[in-house]
Design an enzyme around this catalytic site. Sequence first.
Site, PDB file in Angstrom:
ATOM      1  N   GLU A 148       0.833  -1.198   0.000  1.00 12.13           N
ATOM      2  CA  GLU A 148       0.000   0.000   0.000  1.00 12.13           C
ATOM      3  C   GLU A 148       0.865   1.244   0.000  1.00 12.13           C
ATOM      4  OE1 GLU A 148      -4.118  -1.288   2.007  1.00 12.13           O
ATOM      5  OE2 GLU A 148      -2.541  -0.966   3.448  1.00 12.13           O
ATOM      6  N   CYS A 203       3.361   8.662   1.125  1.00  5.98           N
ATOM      7  CA  CYS A 203       3.932   7.735   2.092  1.00  5.98           C
ATOM      8  C   CYS A 203       4.110   6.385   1.407  1.00  5.98           C
ATOM      9  CB  CYS A 203       2.973   7.637   3.283  1.00  5.98           C
ATOM     10  SG  CYS A 203       3.467   6.412   4.487  1.00  5.98           S
ATOM     11  N   CYS A 221       6.259  -7.024   7.644  1.00  2.00           N
ATOM     12  CA  CYS A 221       7.306  -6.449   8.496  1.00  2.00           C
ATOM     13  C   CYS A 221       7.735  -7.500   9.514  1.00  2.00           C
ATOM     14  CB  CYS A 221       6.750  -5.218   9.228  1.00  2.00           C
ATOM     15  SG  CYS A 221       8.011  -4.203  10.029  1.00  2.00           S
ATOM     16  N   CYS A 240       5.767  -4.448  16.176  1.00  2.00           N
ATOM     17  CA  CYS A 240       5.396  -3.425  17.158  1.00  2.00           C
ATOM     18  C   CYS A 240       3.932  -3.676  17.512  1.00  2.00           C
ATOM     19  CB  CYS A 240       5.574  -2.027  16.566  1.00  2.00           C
ATOM     20  SG  CYS A 240       7.262  -1.707  16.050  1.00  2.00           S
ATOM     21  N   CYS A 274       0.975  -1.666  15.890  1.00  2.00           N
ATOM     22  CA  CYS A 274       1.004  -1.431  14.444  1.00  2.00           C
ATOM     23  C   CYS A 274       0.344  -2.563  13.677  1.00  2.00           C
ATOM     24  CB  CYS A 274       2.456  -1.259  13.987  1.00  2.00           C
ATOM     25  SG  CYS A 274       2.611  -0.986  12.212  1.00  2.00           S
ATOM     26  N   GLY A 303       6.772  -1.790   6.527  1.00  2.00           N
ATOM     27  CA  GLY A 303       8.132  -2.311   6.554  1.00  2.00           C
ATOM     28  C   GLY A 303       9.138  -1.427   7.263  1.00  2.00           C
ATOM     29  N   GLU A 304      10.317  -2.002   7.475  1.00  2.00           N
ATOM     30  CA  GLU A 304      11.416  -1.282   8.131  1.00  2.00           C
ATOM     31  C   GLU A 304      12.489  -0.976   7.079  1.00  2.00           C
ATOM     32  OE1 GLU A 304      12.334   0.289  10.897  1.00  2.00           O
ATOM     33  OE2 GLU A 304      14.247   0.545   9.846  1.00  2.00           O
ATOM     34  N   SER A 311      11.220   6.218  15.251  1.00  2.00           N
ATOM     35  CA  SER A 311      10.018   5.815  15.981  1.00  2.00           C
ATOM     36  C   SER A 311      10.415   5.468  17.407  1.00  2.00           C
ATOM     37  CB  SER A 311       9.370   4.611  15.292  1.00  2.00           C
ATOM     38  OG  SER A 311       8.890   4.996  14.038  1.00  2.00           O
ATOM     39  N   HIS A 369       8.654   6.395  20.565  1.00  2.00           N
ATOM     40  CA  HIS A 369       7.406   5.919  21.187  1.00  2.00           C
ATOM     41  C   HIS A 369       7.444   5.663  22.691  1.00  2.00           C
ATOM     42  CE1 HIS A 369       5.974   5.836  17.169  1.00  2.00           C
ATOM     43  NE2 HIS A 369       6.422   4.660  16.833  1.00  2.00           N
ATOM     44  N   ASN A 389      -3.850   5.342  15.870  1.00  2.00           N
ATOM     45  CA  ASN A 389      -4.921   4.945  14.953  1.00  2.00           C
ATOM     46  C   ASN A 389      -5.290   3.495  15.199  1.00  2.00           C
ATOM     47  OD1 ASN A 389      -4.902   7.409  13.329  1.00  2.00           O
ATOM     48  ND2 ASN A 389      -2.865   6.736  12.748  1.00  2.00           N
ATOM     49  N   CYS A 419      -1.214   6.249   9.775  1.00  2.00           N
ATOM     50  CA  CYS A 419       0.010   5.619  10.280  1.00  2.00           C
ATOM     51  C   CYS A 419      -0.313   4.310  10.966  1.00  2.00           C
ATOM     52  CB  CYS A 419       0.677   6.468  11.349  1.00  2.00           C
ATOM     53  SG  CYS A 419       1.164   8.058  10.803  1.00  2.00           S
TER      54      CYS A 419
HETATM   55  N1  SAH Z   1       9.362   0.697  10.423  1.00  2.00           N
HETATM   56  C1  SAH Z   1       9.532   2.121  10.277  1.00  2.00           C
HETATM   57  C2  SAH Z   1       8.643   2.668   9.203  1.00  2.00           C
HETATM   58  C3  SAH Z   1       7.169   2.634   9.491  1.00  2.00           C
HETATM   59  S1  SAH Z   1       6.683   4.255   9.791  1.00  2.00           S
HETATM   60  C4  SAH Z   1       9.314   2.790  11.607  1.00  2.00           C
HETATM   61  O1  SAH Z   1       8.915   2.109  12.543  1.00  2.00           O
HETATM   62  O2  SAH Z   1       9.590   3.968  11.748  1.00  2.00           O
HETATM   63  C5  SAH Z   1       5.133   4.121  10.477  1.00  2.00           C
HETATM   64  C6  SAH Z   1       4.995   5.029  11.678  1.00  2.00           C
HETATM   65  O3  SAH Z   1       3.667   4.907  12.204  1.00  2.00           O
HETATM   66  C7  SAH Z   1       5.938   4.580  12.776  1.00  2.00           C
HETATM   67  O4  SAH Z   1       6.351   5.673  13.540  1.00  2.00           O
HETATM   68  C8  SAH Z   1       5.014   3.704  13.567  1.00  2.00           C
HETATM   69  O5  SAH Z   1       5.514   3.454  14.835  1.00  2.00           O
HETATM   70  C9  SAH Z   1       3.735   4.494  13.554  1.00  2.00           C
HETATM   71  N2  SAH Z   1       2.559   3.685  13.875  1.00  2.00           N
HETATM   72  C10 SAH Z   1       2.453   2.351  13.808  1.00  2.00           C
HETATM   73  N3  SAH Z   1       1.214   1.953  14.186  1.00  2.00           N
HETATM   74  C11 SAH Z   1       0.538   3.062  14.480  1.00  2.00           C
HETATM   75  C12 SAH Z   1      -0.797   3.293  14.893  1.00  2.00           C
HETATM   76  N4  SAH Z   1      -1.664   2.305  15.051  1.00  2.00           N
HETATM   77  N5  SAH Z   1      -1.186   4.577  15.083  1.00  2.00           N
HETATM   78  C13 SAH Z   1      -0.324   5.590  14.875  1.00  2.00           C
HETATM   79  N6  SAH Z   1       0.938   5.421  14.468  1.00  2.00           N
HETATM   80  C14 SAH Z   1       1.369   4.180  14.281  1.00  2.00           C
END
Ligand code: SAH
Length: 355
Positions: free
Chosen positions: A97, A110, A117, A121, A124, A169-170, A223, A225, A299, A342
């Site tokens: 996507e 994006c 992945c 997390c 996610c 993905g990472e 990220s 968090h 989200n 996200c």
């Molecule tokens: N793997 C990389 C790239 C993904 S970026 C990374 O972790 O940075 C996607 C971003 O959205 C990351 O910061 C991730 O932690 C955040 N994210 C993941 N799930 C989410 C959710 N349910 N609500 C809001 N942000 C989220």
Amino acid sequence: MSLKNFFDFNLQTLKQFLTTDLNIEEKKTSMRAKQLWQAVYKKGLSEFNHLTNLPIELRGELSSNISLEKPKIANTQKSSDGTIKWLIQLLDGNKVECVFIPEKTRGTLCISSQVGCTLNCRFCHTGTQRLVKNLNFSEIVNQVMIAKEQLNDWQEQKIITNIVLMGMGEPFYNYDNVKMAVEILKDKDGLNYGSKKITVSTAGIADKIPQAAREIRTYLALSLHAPTDEIRELIMPINKKFKIKDLIEQCKYYAKTVNEKITLEYVMLRGINDSKECAKQLTKIMAQFPCKVNLIEFNPWPGVNYMPTERKEMESFSKIIQDAGYVSTIRRSRGQDILGACGQLRTESQKRKFN
Ligand code: SAH
């Protein structure tokens, strides 16, 4: 002979191909390669026959040796807020996507770096899809090409002004392809996105951050968090491998090498990482290298166990950081109604099992 796909070339391998396989005179290959590169990446060329400034025989040669086929759109969803999510079917059948987020003064695309992945997390959605594969650099770049085609955004980038590798993905677990894709995105004769128009987001693969500082040199988003290893480990299993202390060291190096602030991403999970204490701990991290924090509304997605922090609470968290002298912004959620925000991306692609 089988057809080569244009998007699998970089400028150098394209030149080589023109010399060795199409027998173009060596003194003309640079010019021809540049003409093709510009036609494809600046103007969205879809058939070599449209290149009326090339000799007709050469057009024929190109068409019979190189394909311009791109992945296809399998589904398009438009959010009530204008966000568009495309489900893209790759040439091998896998699906990824990518999401376009229009704002008043800019448009952000994006894009994804992997199908699925490995990071898991907990908050996610992509984390619930196992890794299917690393995207090839051409599959990363083609997400941009497809979005440009859909939005008719050729020549100057007026519609897609910024690109973020924040999809599925990472990126640093697919380092070489991401590096090559960023080179193509930056190429002045092609897509021409400047380093300051591209952001790579990582969950913190600490050992790749210094290399990226030297080689990729875009904006970096981390990220984070959570402000402590205890909390981070609960929500991001990768923290068992790379600790916050290491991330701080690598971010110091990145910020110094690229001469830019790092963006810390911080998704706010009710009762998990959103206390006043957490905000204060976060400012201690922020004191150690040039950075700003982007607080992200959580989200939700089907089956998840976390709840978003209330807006009021987010604002007071943000204020603690600002009062300590740092930049803190709240990222408004976009495209939630189409699971385009996200952390909501996920496709049904699965790794095929061979018995
Ligand atoms: N793997 C990389 C790239 C993904 S970026 C990374 O972790 O940075 C996607 C971003 O959205 C990351 O910061 C991730 O932690 C955040 N994210 C993941 N799930 C989410 C959710 N349910 N609500 C809001 N942000 C989220």
